[in-house]
Motif scaffolding. Structure first.
Motif, mmCIF file in Angstrom:
data_model
loop_
_atom_site.group_PDB
_atom_site.id
_atom_site.type_symbol
_atom_site.label_atom_id
_atom_site.label_comp_id
_atom_site.label_asym_id
_atom_site.label_seq_id
_atom_site.Cartn_x
_atom_site.Cartn_y
_atom_site.Cartn_z
ATOM 1 N N ASN A 182 -0.842 0.531 7.153
ATOM 2 C CA ASN A 182 -0.043 1.750 7.259
ATOM 3 C C ASN A 182 1.006 1.810 6.140
ATOM 4 N N PRO A 183 0.574 1.985 4.890
ATOM 5 C CA PRO A 183 1.545 2.007 3.794
ATOM 6 C C PRO A 183 2.361 3.303 3.812
ATOM 7 N N GLU A 184 3.654 3.166 3.980
ATOM 8 C CA GLU A 184 4.525 4.364 4.023
ATOM 9 C C GLU A 184 5.423 4.449 2.792
ATOM 10 N N GLN A 185 5.988 3.285 2.394
ATOM 11 C CA GLN A 185 6.905 3.246 1.260
ATOM 12 C C GLN A 185 6.219 2.498 0.115
ATOM 13 N N VAL A 186 5.993 3.209 -0.984
ATOM 14 C CA VAL A 186 5.260 2.607 -2.103
ATOM 15 C C VAL A 186 6.090 2.734 -3.382
ATOM 16 N N LEU A 187 6.140 1.651 -4.142
ATOM 17 C CA LEU A 187 6.845 1.641 -5.424
ATOM 18 C C LEU A 187 5.841 1.387 -6.552
ATOM 19 N N VAL A 188 5.941 2.193 -7.595
ATOM 20 C CA VAL A 188 5.173 1.924 -8.819
ATOM 21 C C VAL A 188 6.166 1.592 -9.921
ATOM 22 N N ILE A 189 6.020 0.424 -10.511
ATOM 23 C CA ILE A 189 6.882 0.015 -11.630
ATOM 24 C C ILE A 189 6.117 0.244 -12.920
ATOM 25 N N GLY A 190 6.747 0.945 -13.850
ATOM 26 C CA GLY A 190 6.023 1.376 -15.056
ATOM 27 C C GLY A 190 5.222 2.619 -14.707
ATOM 28 N N GLY A 191 4.038 2.742 -15.280
ATOM 29 C CA GLY A 191 3.141 3.842 -14.896
ATOM 30 C C GLY A 191 3.719 5.219 -15.108
ATOM 31 N N GLY A 192 4.493 5.396 -16.181
ATOM 32 C CA GLY A 192 5.149 6.671 -16.448
ATOM 33 C C GLY A 192 4.208 7.834 -16.677
ATOM 34 N N VAL B 273 12.118 -3.236 1.650
ATOM 35 C CA VAL B 273 11.984 -1.778 1.701
ATOM 36 C C VAL B 273 10.530 -1.297 1.607
ATOM 37 N N TYR B 274 9.757 -1.942 0.753
ATOM 38 C CA TYR B 274 8.451 -1.360 0.397
ATOM 39 C C TYR B 274 7.281 -2.020 1.137
ATOM 40 N N ASP B 275 6.272 -1.191 1.418
ATOM 41 C CA ASP B 275 5.005 -1.712 1.948
ATOM 42 C C ASP B 275 4.093 -2.192 0.822
ATOM 43 N N ASP C 234 7.915 -7.312 5.596
ATOM 44 C CA ASP C 234 7.325 -8.580 6.043
ATOM 45 C C ASP C 234 5.807 -8.670 5.888
ATOM 46 N N ASP C 235 5.162 -7.529 5.770
ATOM 47 C CA ASP C 235 3.707 -7.568 5.565
ATOM 48 C C ASP C 235 3.322 -6.808 4.293
ATOM 49 N N GLY C 236 4.209 -6.869 3.313
ATOM 50 C CA GLY C 236 3.991 -6.110 2.081
ATOM 51 C C GLY C 236 2.957 -6.722 1.149
ATOM 52 N N ILE C 237 2.544 -5.902 0.200
ATOM 53 C CA ILE C 237 1.501 -6.290 -0.767
ATOM 54 C C ILE C 237 1.930 -5.841 -2.163
ATOM 55 N N MET C 238 1.721 -6.703 -3.147
ATOM 56 C CA MET C 238 1.907 -6.279 -4.529
ATOM 57 C C MET C 238 0.590 -6.385 -5.309
#
Lengths: 276, 276
Positions: free
Chosen positions: B75-85, B149-151, B182-186
């Motif tokens: 259930n990914p709700e909060q997603v961060l992309v670093i870079g990828g402009g 913060v992020y999923d 606690d169950d996040g993924i990068m």
């Protein structure tokens, strides 16, 4: 002075490689042949301006054109390689203990001879192996006069222009079907799904008219156009996706494995779509 | 007059593309930026002389950096992309209905602005999408000040030289771990197994020190060096290979599918070997 070899892989994109030395060039009766030494990939065989094989990345193509079919067939004894004068496919074929005879039919003797001279790692099985027979002949003619002889036929051709054009034709697949035993398998290299979609679609459709089981699989070859390469398998009885992974032997491979055997048939959606 | 753009992908090999037009070039505060129109791949964004994305083949990279993680997390709700402009990863992220907020943190505002101007198909989600927030900031600093913060966090960086060097460091992976729930993924893009074996080995080892589950997967990107690209996933709880394929939704993708999700973790033997 820096020397770079550039291949136009399509009219609009190319690969360029720094050359340390040009070892040999000639015009054979069939094509222009060059053997060059590159900094990135080691020695490289170039036919009519197209990279055929390099010492660094040849393992991908040669393992993947051979082992998928040879491990799909339960007991491959008679194997034919059409083209493949560098000997890489034959080298992989004779890793299989079941193989009694591996026949290479290459139209251009100069490819065989220069590969023996400059690519010993790749061509090693072409000399002094009692299970290997090397025939200099037209693959199309050879297949036409053969009936029910082979368990596996591999079409290790150049691009579908020049001498290899007839190796991408429906009639040729029909002749291969007839040259195979009742449960035989063929595999042909069929170019890049990014750059050669029309060819892949046509070959797949043609093979499906001839073989009850037709499947396409992929492998990553850095020196081939787009880096993603396809192989199309036609099989009379055995389904490559039904092979029991435990039965796949370790063969000292660097790309192929039991895992990969299954995974390569899972196609990116755009590739699956172009077969439908 | 024919114009060709050539990228030296290593000191010894390059890709060369025929250009129909140079649309824009500039030196930003961070890097040299060029937007060119190529005959083979359509419009192409080049940063510091390296191809970042093209209209024709961007789907592979953007789908594959995003959907594997987003379908591994239940259930990914909060997603961060670093870079990828360029916005391609964010465009794929917001295809997931569960995503409430997708944050892009890109250090170079000019990448965002020129992508909006010249690459509308890729950057479409960067404007007017209420679920998307675009932040111009240093990704390392942003992650450092964030806790739980992020999923999902995607590291869509340039090569590990210049502005992106710190995005390939153990400390950065530790900060990402802390910024995840606690169950996040990068997932990070981690270059070519043919040309960057040392980098892949180091990143994999570093991530394994931080995450209980670390796995590498591959995709075929024609405009990237060697054409074979790797992604490394670090996960706190969810195993990407344990996802139930039936639960993977159709997302209008051209490369990714439920099949591909599983198959890309089956690595060629030489890639598996370099992780051991």
């Amino acid at each position: 002075m820096e020397l770079w070899y550039t291949e136009k892989q399509t009219p609009h994109v190319g690969i360029t490689c720094k050359i340390s030395r040009t070892l040999h060039t000639e015009q054979t009766p069939y094509q222009h042949l060059a053997m060059i030494d590159t900094e990135q990939f080691g020695r490289m065989l170039v036919l009519d301006g197209m990279v055929m094989t390099t010492v660094q990345d040849e393992f991908v193509y040669h393992e993947m054109i051979s082992h998928v079919a040879l491990n799909t067939h339960p007991n491959p004894e008679q194997v034919l390689v059409i083209g493949g004068g560098d000997g890489g496919a034959i080298r992989e074929v004779v890793k299989h203990a079941s193989v009694k005879k591996a026949t290479l039919v290459e139209i251009d003797a100069r490819v065989i001879e220069t590969s023996k001279e400059y690519l010993p790692e790749i061509s090693s099985a072409l000399s002094g192996n009692p299970r290997v027979e090397v025939v200099v002949d037209d693959g199309i003619a050879h297949v036409k006069k053969t009936r029910g002889v082979y368990d596996v036929i591999l079409v290790d051709s150049t691009e579908p222009i020049g001498p290899a054009e007839g190796l991408f034709a429906l009639d040729f697949y029909r002749d291969i079907f007839a040259a195979l035993k009742d449960d035989g398998i063929m595999v042909a290299q069929t170019e890049s799904p990014f750059f050669n979609a029309d060819l892949i679609r046509r070959v797949y459709k043609d093979m499906r008219r001839v073989f009850p089981i037709t499947k396409l699989y992929l492998a990553a070859v850095p020196t081939y156009p787009s880096g993603l390469w396809s192989f199309t398998m036609g099989s009379k009885r055995w389904d490559p996706e039904q092979v029991e992974e435990e039965k796949i032997p370790a063969l000292g491979t660097k790309y192929y494995s039991a895992d990969i055997h299954k995974a390569v048939f899972k196609l990116p959606r755009f590739v699956r779509d172009l077969l439908e």
